[in-house]
Design a protein around this motif. Sequence first.
Motif, mmCIF file in Angstrom:
data_model
loop_
_atom_site.group_PDB
_atom_site.id
_atom_site.type_symbol
_atom_site.label_atom_id
_atom_site.label_comp_id
_atom_site.label_asym_id
_atom_site.label_seq_id
_atom_site.Cartn_x
_atom_site.Cartn_y
_atom_site.Cartn_z
ATOM 1 N N GLY A 55 8.046 12.491 28.881
ATOM 2 C CA GLY A 55 9.277 11.966 27.972
ATOM 3 C C GLY A 55 10.197 12.882 27.266
ATOM 4 N N PRO A 56 9.643 13.757 26.594
ATOM 5 C CA PRO A 56 10.316 14.977 25.741
ATOM 6 C C PRO A 56 11.009 15.853 26.487
ATOM 7 C CG PRO A 56 8.055 14.813 24.860
ATOM 8 C CD PRO A 56 8.183 13.797 26.105
ATOM 9 N N TRP A 57 10.848 15.876 27.816
ATOM 10 C CA TRP A 57 11.675 16.949 28.709
ATOM 11 C C TRP A 57 12.609 16.177 29.676
ATOM 12 C CZ3 TRP A 57 6.478 17.233 27.781
ATOM 13 C CH2 TRP A 57 6.023 18.128 26.840
ATOM 14 N N ILE A 58 12.700 14.745 29.508
ATOM 15 C CA ILE A 58 13.593 14.183 30.382
ATOM 16 C C ILE A 58 15.176 14.181 30.138
ATOM 17 C CG2 ILE A 58 14.180 11.723 31.416
ATOM 18 C CD1 ILE A 58 11.140 11.095 31.021
ATOM 19 N N TRP A 100 20.168 10.346 43.933
ATOM 20 C CA TRP A 100 18.842 10.053 44.344
ATOM 21 C C TRP A 100 18.089 9.827 43.045
ATOM 22 C CZ3 TRP A 100 14.885 13.876 43.433
ATOM 23 C CH2 TRP A 100 15.386 15.040 43.307
ATOM 24 N N ARG A 101 18.694 10.199 41.685
ATOM 25 C CA ARG A 101 17.938 9.938 40.500
ATOM 26 C C ARG A 101 18.997 10.188 39.321
ATOM 27 N NH1 ARG A 101 14.456 15.525 39.674
ATOM 28 N NH2 ARG A 101 16.310 17.214 39.711
ATOM 29 N N LYS A 102 18.713 9.492 38.429
ATOM 30 C CA LYS A 102 19.470 9.362 37.191
ATOM 31 C C LYS A 102 18.932 10.306 36.019
ATOM 32 C CE LYS A 102 21.514 4.743 37.922
ATOM 33 N NZ LYS A 102 21.561 3.208 37.543
ATOM 34 N N GLU A 103 17.512 10.633 36.324
ATOM 35 C CA GLU A 103 16.952 11.391 35.344
ATOM 36 C C GLU A 103 16.180 12.541 35.837
ATOM 37 O OE1 GLU A 103 16.434 8.628 31.369
ATOM 38 O OE2 GLU A 103 14.883 8.648 32.887
ATOM 39 N N ARG A 104 16.057 13.596 35.235
ATOM 40 C CA ARG A 104 14.901 14.703 35.604
ATOM 41 C C ARG A 104 14.427 15.331 34.587
ATOM 42 N NH1 ARG A 104 17.511 20.514 36.546
ATOM 43 N NH2 ARG A 104 15.258 21.021 36.235
ATOM 44 N N ILE A 105 13.551 16.091 34.744
ATOM 45 C CA ILE A 105 12.603 16.915 33.876
ATOM 46 C C ILE A 105 13.174 18.323 33.729
ATOM 47 C CG2 ILE A 105 10.660 15.765 33.467
ATOM 48 C CD1 ILE A 105 9.321 17.586 35.625
ATOM 49 N N LEU A 106 13.374 18.865 32.517
ATOM 50 C CA LEU A 106 13.905 20.274 32.463
ATOM 51 C C LEU A 106 13.058 21.121 31.241
ATOM 52 C CD1 LEU A 106 16.330 22.198 32.907
ATOM 53 C CD2 LEU A 106 17.255 21.308 30.988
ATOM 54 N N ASN A 107 12.437 22.123 31.595
ATOM 55 C CA ASN A 107 11.807 23.098 30.875
ATOM 56 C C ASN A 107 10.614 22.374 30.152
ATOM 57 O OD1 ASN A 107 13.793 25.273 31.052
ATOM 58 N ND2 ASN A 107 15.104 24.543 29.468
ATOM 59 N N VAL A 108 9.980 21.883 31.115
ATOM 60 C CA VAL A 108 8.472 21.215 30.569
ATOM 61 C C VAL A 108 7.595 22.883 30.660
ATOM 62 C CG1 VAL A 108 6.553 19.850 31.410
ATOM 63 C CG2 VAL A 108 8.705 19.063 32.072
ATOM 64 N N TRP A 121 12.268 24.944 41.080
ATOM 65 C CA TRP A 121 12.905 23.755 40.914
ATOM 66 C C TRP A 121 14.004 23.343 39.834
ATOM 67 C CZ3 TRP A 121 11.732 21.492 45.173
ATOM 68 C CH2 TRP A 121 10.435 21.474 45.901
ATOM 69 N N SER A 122 14.779 24.395 40.002
ATOM 70 C CA SER A 122 15.817 24.377 39.029
ATOM 71 C C SER A 122 15.550 24.422 37.522
ATOM 72 C CB SER A 122 16.711 23.215 39.252
ATOM 73 O OG SER A 122 17.427 23.659 40.789
ATOM 74 N N HIS A 123 14.559 24.930 37.139
ATOM 75 C CA HIS A 123 14.068 25.238 35.628
ATOM 76 C C HIS A 123 13.559 23.668 35.237
ATOM 77 C CE1 HIS A 123 15.453 29.228 34.901
ATOM 78 N NE2 HIS A 123 16.674 28.693 35.641
ATOM 79 N N SER A 124 12.691 23.180 36.234
ATOM 80 C CA SER A 124 11.999 21.919 35.833
ATOM 81 C C SER A 124 10.840 22.416 34.980
ATOM 82 C CB SER A 124 11.701 20.926 37.100
ATOM 83 O OG SER A 124 12.633 20.610 37.735
ATOM 84 N N TYR A 125 10.402 23.315 35.075
ATOM 85 C CA TYR A 125 9.189 23.901 34.320
ATOM 86 C C TYR A 125 9.671 25.177 33.845
ATOM 87 C CZ TYR A 125 6.236 21.128 37.007
ATOM 88 O OH TYR A 125 5.838 19.948 37.895
ATOM 89 N N LYS A 126 9.106 25.407 32.470
ATOM 90 C CA LYS A 126 9.161 26.888 31.907
ATOM 91 C C LYS A 126 7.578 27.362 31.668
ATOM 92 C CE LYS A 126 10.994 28.701 27.685
ATOM 93 N NZ LYS A 126 11.605 29.829 28.096
ATOM 94 N N LEU A 127 7.409 28.614 32.054
ATOM 95 C CA LEU A 127 6.275 29.282 31.817
ATOM 96 C C LEU A 127 5.978 29.158 30.140
ATOM 97 C CD1 LEU A 127 3.765 30.750 32.493
ATOM 98 C CD2 LEU A 127 4.966 33.011 32.672
#
Length: 254
Positions: free
Chosen positions: A109-112, A119-127, A188-194
């Motif tokens: 949730g904190p990264w949505i 195909w979607r209205k929300e994504r995750i960013l920099n988890v 994945w376009s910065h869905s995750y952050k190391l």
Amino acid sequence: MAQLVTTELLLLLAGVAAVWAARPRTELLNVCMDAKHHKEKPSPEDELHEQCSPWKKNSCCFANTSREAHKDISYLYRFNWDHCGQMAPACKQHFIQDTCLYECSPNLGPWIQQVNQSWRKERILNVPLCKEDCQQWWEDCRTSYTCKSNWHKGWNWSSGHNRCPVGAACHHFHFYFPTPAALCEGIWSHSYKLSNYSRGSGRCIQMWFDPAQGNPNEEVARFYALATSAGAMSHGIGLLLLSLVPMLQLWLLS
């Protein structure tokens, strides 16, 4: 005049306090994305398949979604992991786990973020992905092949599944992802952050965990949700005080 200004100031501050008191502090917790295959709300799923099973007690994915996550070119996204020849089994396990985390976790949730996609209205960013999970993903995929550094876009879909675009050559993963950060953040376009944090720290999301020991990502989500709420509240109060400056100046001059 001073009494009037003081009263108005107190009323404004009371209004802000009331808004924040009414705003649930757990609004970023235990939520599902508004995306292609997600549930509206998390709930138990007794039949989650293999690598998705850690989320069976509380999941944003259905059992059938978890089964499809383990298939090559599944109906979920028609994505072919073997677009440059057969992917190493150890490497593919990380992508299956990545899919399970994305589809099943109620702790993102904190990264949505809202997006305007068909195909979607929300994504995750920099988890913040735990550094060991990212490092192992990179290590296990170094001998596999791909032709792109961002798998979210730019594919040739004319055959019904992803194929390398014209002019894109297949190379070992380390050609397109020279570091663990390049893989985890870019693919994945910065869905995750190391993250600089380690597994079990309570400060990074674990892609892999033993459900018998509980879900460590619940604590992580709570930490970042509270930090996000506190930051937003401080920002809101700061804006309020700035808006009161002209009023206070008038009061001081009167």
